[in-house]
Design a protein around this motif. Structure first.
Motif, PDB file in Angstrom:
ATOM      1  N   GLY A  40      53.068  16.077  80.217  1.00 46.75           N
ATOM      2  CA  GLY A  40      52.410  16.513  81.439  1.00 46.75           C
ATOM      3  C   GLY A  40      53.126  16.083  82.711  1.00 46.75           C
ATOM      4  O   GLY A  40      52.670  16.380  83.807  1.00 46.75           O
ATOM      5  N   LEU A  41      54.237  15.380  82.577  1.00 45.70           N
ATOM      6  CA  LEU A  41      55.021  14.951  83.727  1.00 45.70           C
ATOM      7  C   LEU A  41      56.171  15.919  83.973  1.00 45.70           C
ATOM      8  O   LEU A  41      56.665  16.547  83.033  1.00 45.70           O
ATOM      9  N   THR A  42      56.603  16.003  85.219  1.00 47.10           N
ATOM     10  CA  THR A  42      57.821  16.752  85.497  1.00 47.10           C
ATOM     11  C   THR A  42      59.011  15.918  85.044  1.00 47.10           C
ATOM     12  O   THR A  42      58.885  14.712  84.806  1.00 47.10           O
ATOM     13  N   SER A  43      60.149  16.554  84.975  1.00 46.55           N
ATOM     14  CA  SER A  43      61.366  15.828  84.600  1.00 46.55           C
ATOM     15  C   SER A  43      61.648  14.688  85.568  1.00 46.55           C
ATOM     16  O   SER A  43      62.007  13.583  85.156  1.00 46.55           O
ATOM     17  N   ASP A  44      61.476  14.970  86.866  1.00 50.94           N
ATOM     18  CA  ASP A  44      61.710  13.927  87.874  1.00 50.94           C
ATOM     19  C   ASP A  44      60.728  12.769  87.718  1.00 50.94           C
ATOM     20  O   ASP A  44      61.127  11.602  87.776  1.00 50.94           O
ATOM     21  N   GLU A  45      59.444  13.090  87.547  1.00 50.83           N
ATOM     22  CA  GLU A  45      58.427  12.048  87.395  1.00 50.83           C
ATOM     23  C   GLU A  45      58.708  11.188  86.167  1.00 50.83           C
ATOM     24  O   GLU A  45      58.639   9.960  86.229  1.00 50.83           O
ATOM     25  N   PHE A  46      59.012  11.838  85.055  1.00 56.04           N
ATOM     26  CA  PHE A  46      59.267  11.119  83.812  1.00 56.04           C
ATOM     27  C   PHE A  46      60.460  10.183  83.987  1.00 56.04           C
ATOM     28  O   PHE A  46      60.380   8.989  83.670  1.00 56.04           O
ATOM     29  N   ALA A  47      61.568  10.723  84.492  1.00 57.20           N
ATOM     30  CA  ALA A  47      62.786   9.911  84.641  1.00 57.20           C
ATOM     31  C   ALA A  47      62.569   8.746  85.597  1.00 57.20           C
ATOM     32  O   ALA A  47      63.009   7.621  85.318  1.00 57.20           O
ATOM     33  N   GLU A  48      61.880   8.999  86.700  1.00 61.50           N
ATOM     34  CA  GLU A  48      61.652   7.942  87.687  1.00 61.50           C
ATOM     35  C   GLU A  48      60.746   6.851  87.134  1.00 61.50           C
ATOM     36  O   GLU A  48      61.036   5.655  87.263  1.00 61.50           O
ATOM     37  N   ARG A  49      59.650   7.248  86.510  1.00 65.40           N
ATOM     38  CA  ARG A  49      58.726   6.253  85.958  1.00 65.40           C
ATOM     39  C   ARG A  49      59.351   5.496  84.791  1.00 65.40           C
ATOM     40  O   ARG A  49      59.139   4.288  84.639  1.00 65.40           O
ATOM     41  N   LEU A  50      60.114   6.189  83.952  1.00 66.65           N
ATOM     42  CA  LEU A  50      60.780   5.535  82.828  1.00 66.65           C
ATOM     43  C   LEU A  50      61.741   4.463  83.338  1.00 66.65           C
ATOM     44  O   LEU A  50      61.795   3.360  82.787  1.00 66.65           O
ATOM     45  N   LEU A  51      62.448   4.763  84.398  1.00 65.29           N
ATOM     46  CA  LEU A  51      63.354   3.776  84.987  1.00 65.29           C
ATOM     47  C   LEU A  51      62.575   2.600  85.557  1.00 65.29           C
ATOM     48  O   LEU A  51      62.910   1.445  85.298  1.00 65.29           O
ATOM     49  N   GLN A  52      61.524   2.873  86.297  1.00 65.67           N
ATOM     50  CA  GLN A  52      60.737   1.812  86.925  1.00 65.67           C
ATOM     51  C   GLN A  52      60.023   0.941  85.898  1.00 65.67           C
ATOM     52  O   GLN A  52      60.001  -0.284  86.024  1.00 65.67           O
ATOM     53  N   GLU A  53      59.430   1.567  84.887  1.00 61.92           N
ATOM     54  CA  GLU A  53      58.585   0.834  83.954  1.00 61.92           C
ATOM     55  C   GLU A  53      59.332   0.250  82.764  1.00 61.92           C
ATOM     56  O   GLU A  53      58.920  -0.774  82.224  1.00 61.92           O
ATOM     57  N   GLN A  54      60.413   0.891  82.330  1.00 66.10           N
ATOM     58  CA  GLN A  54      61.110   0.438  81.126  1.00 66.10           C
ATOM     59  C   GLN A  54      62.605   0.215  81.328  1.00 66.10           C
ATOM     60  O   GLN A  54      63.314  -0.095  80.373  1.00 66.10           O
ATOM     61  N   ASN A  55      63.106   0.431  82.556  1.00 67.42           N
ATOM     62  CA  ASN A  55      64.516   0.232  82.866  1.00 67.42           C
ATOM     63  C   ASN A  55      65.443   1.046  81.965  1.00 67.42           C
ATOM     64  O   ASN A  55      66.469   0.555  81.487  1.00 67.42           O
ATOM     65  N   VAL A  56      65.050   2.312  81.729  1.00 65.51           N
ATOM     66  CA  VAL A  56      65.863   3.235  80.941  1.00 65.51           C
ATOM     67  C   VAL A  56      66.286   4.375  81.865  1.00 65.51           C
ATOM     68  O   VAL A  56      65.443   5.008  82.501  1.00 65.51           O
ATOM     69  N   VAL A  57      67.589   4.618  81.916  1.00 63.21           N
ATOM     70  CA  VAL A  57      68.127   5.652  82.791  1.00 63.21           C
ATOM     71  C   VAL A  57      68.297   6.954  82.014  1.00 63.21           C
ATOM     72  O   VAL A  57      68.935   6.980  80.961  1.00 63.21           O
ATOM     73  N   THR A  58      67.695   8.022  82.537  1.00 61.19           N
ATOM     74  CA  THR A  58      67.880   9.374  82.028  1.00 61.19           C
ATOM     75  C   THR A  58      68.095  10.282  83.233  1.00 61.19           C
ATOM     76  O   THR A  58      67.861   9.883  84.362  1.00 61.19           O
ATOM     77  N   ILE A  59      68.519  11.494  82.983  1.00 59.96           N
ATOM     78  CA  ILE A  59      68.747  12.469  84.045  1.00 59.96           C
ATOM     79  C   ILE A  59      67.702  13.575  83.907  1.00 59.96           C
ATOM     80  O   ILE A  59      67.562  14.155  82.821  1.00 59.96           O
ATOM     81  N   PRO A  60      66.963  13.876  84.986  1.00 59.06           N
ATOM     82  CA  PRO A  60      66.002  14.974  84.916  1.00 59.06           C
ATOM     83  C   PRO A  60      66.721  16.288  84.596  1.00 59.06           C
ATOM     84  O   PRO A  60      67.741  16.610  85.211  1.00 59.06           O
ATOM     85  N   GLY A  61      66.183  17.026  83.659  1.00 59.70           N
ATOM     86  CA  GLY A  61      66.827  18.262  83.225  1.00 59.70           C
ATOM     87  C   GLY A  61      66.905  19.333  84.276  1.00 59.70           C
ATOM     88  O   GLY A  61      67.801  20.186  84.236  1.00 59.70           O
ATOM     89  N   ASP A  62      65.978  19.317  85.228  1.00 59.69           N
ATOM     90  CA  ASP A  62      65.974  20.401  86.206  1.00 59.69           C
ATOM     91  C   ASP A  62      67.136  20.334  87.195  1.00 59.69           C
ATOM     92  O   ASP A  62      67.351  21.279  87.947  1.00 59.69           O
ATOM     93  N   ILE A  63      67.931  19.278  87.168  1.00 59.17           N
ATOM     94  CA  ILE A  63      69.131  19.290  88.013  1.00 59.17           C
ATOM     95  C   ILE A  63      70.143  20.305  87.479  1.00 59.17           C
ATOM     96  O   ILE A  63      71.078  20.666  88.180  1.00 59.17           O
ATOM     97  N   PHE A  64      69.921  20.782  86.249  1.00 56.75           N
ATOM     98  CA  PHE A  64      70.780  21.801  85.650  1.00 56.75           C
ATOM     99  C   PHE A  64      70.233  23.206  85.887  1.00 56.75           C
ATOM    100  O   PHE A  64      70.722  24.169  85.324  1.00 56.75           O
ATOM    101  N   GLY A  65      69.190  23.316  86.703  1.00 58.69           N
ATOM    102  CA  GLY A  65      68.595  24.617  86.997  1.00 58.69           C
ATOM    103  C   GLY A  65      67.197  24.720  86.437  1.00 58.69           C
ATOM    104  O   GLY A  65      66.693  23.808  85.769  1.00 58.69           O
ATOM    105  N   ASP A  66      66.556  25.842  86.719  1.00 57.09           N
ATOM    106  CA  ASP A  66      65.167  26.046  86.311  1.00 57.09           C
ATOM    107  C   ASP A  66      64.961  25.934  84.803  1.00 57.09           C
ATOM    108  O   ASP A  66      63.912  25.480  84.356  1.00 57.09           O
TER     109      ASP A  66
END
Length: 97
Positions: A40-66
């Protein structure tokens, strides 16, 4: 190295699928592209919260387009130990949603 990257690919894809993030088997590069739509999270929300809460870096998929919306890019050009740790942390994060 080809065999080692194959092991890492299988580890990350299997781990992501096991925690409920649908992930296909990539055929190139060093990235898995799991779907996070079920959270239920957007790619940006998931990536940002994952970094803040678990210190895991991922890239939101929508930077590659819709078509990347609802996905993450997760590198597996890391040690198997680091991949296992990241999967554990992602699992904790997903369980807490």
């Amino acid at each position: 190295m080809v065999r080692e990257y194959d092991r890492r690919r299988k580890l990350i894809v299997g781990g992501l699928n096991d925690i409920g993030l649908d992930c296909f088997n990539p055929k190139g590069a060093f990235y898995a592209f799991p779907s996070i739509k079920s959270t239920g999270l957007t790619s940006d929300e998931f990536a940002e919260r994952l970094l803040q809460e678990q210190n895991v870096v991922t890239i939101p998929g929508d930077i590659f387009g819709d078509t990347g919306a609802g996905f993450l890019r997760c590198a597996y050009a890391a040690s198997r130990e680091d991949i296992k740790e990241a999967i554990d942390r992602i699992g904790i994060f997903v369980d807490g949603l």
